[in-house]
Every structure is written in C-alpha cells, then in structure tokens.
Design a protein around this motif. Structure first.
Motif, PDB file in Angstrom:
ATOM      1  N   ALA A  33      51.466  38.666  45.594  1.00 37.36           N
ATOM      2  CA  ALA A  33      51.675  39.047  46.915  1.00 37.36           C
ATOM      3  C   ALA A  33      50.431  39.730  47.330  1.00 37.36           C
ATOM      4  N   ARG A  34      49.839  40.521  46.555  1.00 33.86           N
ATOM      5  CA  ARG A  34      48.599  41.270  46.825  1.00 33.86           C
ATOM      6  C   ARG A  34      47.404  40.286  47.533  1.00 33.86           C
ATOM      7  N   VAL A  35      46.712  40.808  48.383  1.00 35.38           N
ATOM      8  CA  VAL A  35      45.739  40.112  49.183  1.00 35.38           C
ATOM      9  C   VAL A  35      44.110  40.836  48.657  1.00 35.38           C
ATOM     10  N   ASP A  36      44.141  41.806  48.218  1.00 35.66           N
ATOM     11  CA  ASP A  36      42.974  42.552  47.435  1.00 35.66           C
ATOM     12  C   ASP A  36      42.044  41.616  46.896  1.00 35.66           C
ATOM     13  N   VAL A  37      40.773  41.258  47.148  1.00 40.95           N
ATOM     14  CA  VAL A  37      39.937  40.299  46.107  1.00 40.95           C
ATOM     15  C   VAL A  37      39.786  41.183  44.881  1.00 40.95           C
ATOM     16  N   ASP A  91      41.837  42.799  42.941  1.00 44.56           N
ATOM     17  CA  ASP A  91      43.096  42.440  42.180  1.00 44.56           C
ATOM     18  C   ASP A  91      42.813  41.078  41.678  1.00 44.56           C
ATOM     19  N   ARG A  92      42.313  40.208  42.542  1.00 43.84           N
ATOM     20  CA  ARG A  92      42.045  38.698  41.823  1.00 43.84           C
ATOM     21  C   ARG A  92      41.131  38.850  40.911  1.00 43.84           C
ATOM     22  N   LEU A 123      41.113  37.763  36.738  1.00 43.07           N
ATOM     23  CA  LEU A 123      40.249  37.019  35.971  1.00 43.07           C
ATOM     24  C   LEU A 123      39.371  37.516  34.772  1.00 43.07           C
ATOM     25  N   GLU A 124      38.946  38.843  34.976  1.00 40.35           N
ATOM     26  CA  GLU A 124      38.223  39.717  34.103  1.00 40.35           C
ATOM     27  C   GLU A 124      39.068  39.909  32.855  1.00 40.35           C
TER      28      GLU A 124
END
Length: 235
Positions: free
Chosen positions: A82-86, A88-89, A93-94
C-alpha cells in the motif's frame, strides 16, 4: 502438465480469499498464507512457479522475506504494498523482486503481470541456435536458464538472467535502456527504467565485474550497455 502454482504471502484475509478465487479462474493452483515464515516453510514442498509477497507482514518484513527467498533460489516474486513511495518500489527491485504492484490494484492487472513474469521465466525471448554461450570463465546455458562463472552457478533472478542472456546474444552491440526494457518488462514506468540500471549493477556484483574496468558488461554513457567479452572459439 499440471497447473502452475502461486504462493500468496499476504496477511489480509479478504485479499487472500480474493486472490485464491480469482487466480484460480485462470487455472493457477493457489496457496495463501498470512505470515512470511509460513511461506518460507512452504517453498520446498509447494515449489511455486511464482510468489506474490506483501511488503508489510506481521512477523518478518517483506524486504527481508524477499532477501531470504532470493538466497534460496530464483523463484519470480511480485511484491504487493500500500506504500506509494517510489524508493520502496526501487528497493524491492534492488533486492530481487521481479515486479511490483501497488494497492489497491485491479485483479486483472495483477494477472497480466503474473503472465508476463512467467513468460519471461519460460524464455519469451527467441532462443539462439546454440543453447550454451561460452565466454571464457562465463557460461550462459539458455536451455537450463542458468549462468556459471568458473563452473559455479550465479543464482540469477529471472530478470537478471534475461538481461545477461540478451546482452550475451548481442555481444559487441550496444543495447539502449528502451530495448532492454521492452525485452525484460514490456512495461513503461520510471521505476522499471531504473530497474535496468539496478539489474546491471546486480549482474556486475554477481559476475565480480568492475564497472570502471569491466570484463563483461560495459556502460556506454548516454547510450546503454554492451557485452564486451569474446565468445570462445568452436573446436
């Protein structure tokens, strides 16, 4: 061939039920658990083709769970949050996630992403005539979908293997980020554009490749990446 298995690690019971029913209509065999440790305990016995992993879990942080899954193998992972911080995304991926879906989401979009990730895992890219590509210390087995350095498996994720395979099959040719993105993701997103650079960084780490003096993958500033190792001569 039996139905592909999907393991859902998500503590929201309503979402568990929704995914179990909805993914089942597409022919997947789905198992849902509410704790990361439950999912980790099932990895070997259930042997999922793909894992849907919530970022916020009650026992183990989703990032740490992702790292542990990666330590055990290359099963594709789609992270939910539910987080929207890029940031975090990008972090997901990292550490080895193959895709990232933000809540709330349309179930059909999730299915499309599952299908795309599984296609990549099955070798959506055209296979070369040679199943094994050899470059000195490095061997890329496109049939087994594994790469070896000095005979030791590199343990690449789906995306990492696809990136290495694509570069190796186009050795000496500069591939721009858009070409890599189309081949690996088929999606347009700032996060996925960034993920190309992340994949290259992870590949270099696993290859022991120095970005300043590379033996395998060279960055061409403003253009993309090129695989510079020479293929072994045939006997």
């Amino acid at each position: 061939m039996g139905a592909k298995r999907i393991l859902v690690i998500e503590d929201d019971r309503r979402l568990q039920d929704l995914l179990h029913q909805y993914l089942g209509t597409f022919g997947y065999e789905v198992k849902t658990v509410g704790h990361a440790q439950e999912g980790l305990n099932l990895l070997e016995a259930f042997a999922p083709a793909l894992i849907i992993l919530d970022l916020m879990l009650p026992d183990i942080d989703g990032f740490e769970a992702c790292r542990e899954i990666r330590r055990r193998g290359a099963t594709p992972i789609i992270m939910l949050t539910a987080r929207v911080d890029v940031a975090d995304r990008v972090a997901g991926l990292e550490i080895g996630a193959d895709d990232y879906v933000s809540k709330p989401f349309e179930p059909r979009e999730l299915v499309a992403r599952i299908q795309a990730v599984l296609r990549r895992g099955e070798g959506a890219l055209t296979q070369p005539a040679e199943a094994v590509l050899s470059f000195g210390r490095l061997r890329v087995d496109t049939a087994a979908r594994e790469a070896f350095l000095d005979g030791v498996p590199l343990g690449l994720t789906t995306s990492e293997f696809e990136a290495l395979s694509l570069l190796a099959r186009n050795a000496g040719r500069v591939l721009d980020r858009d070409a890599l993105l189309r081949a690996l993701r088929g999606l347009e997103s700032d996060v996925y554009n960034r993920s190309i650079d992340i994949a290259m960084s992870r590949l270099r780490q696993k290859l022991g490749d120095d970005a300043k003096a590379p033996a395998f993958i060279k960055t061409v500033r403003g253009a993309g990446y090129v695989f510079i190792a020479k293929a072994d001569a045939h006997a």
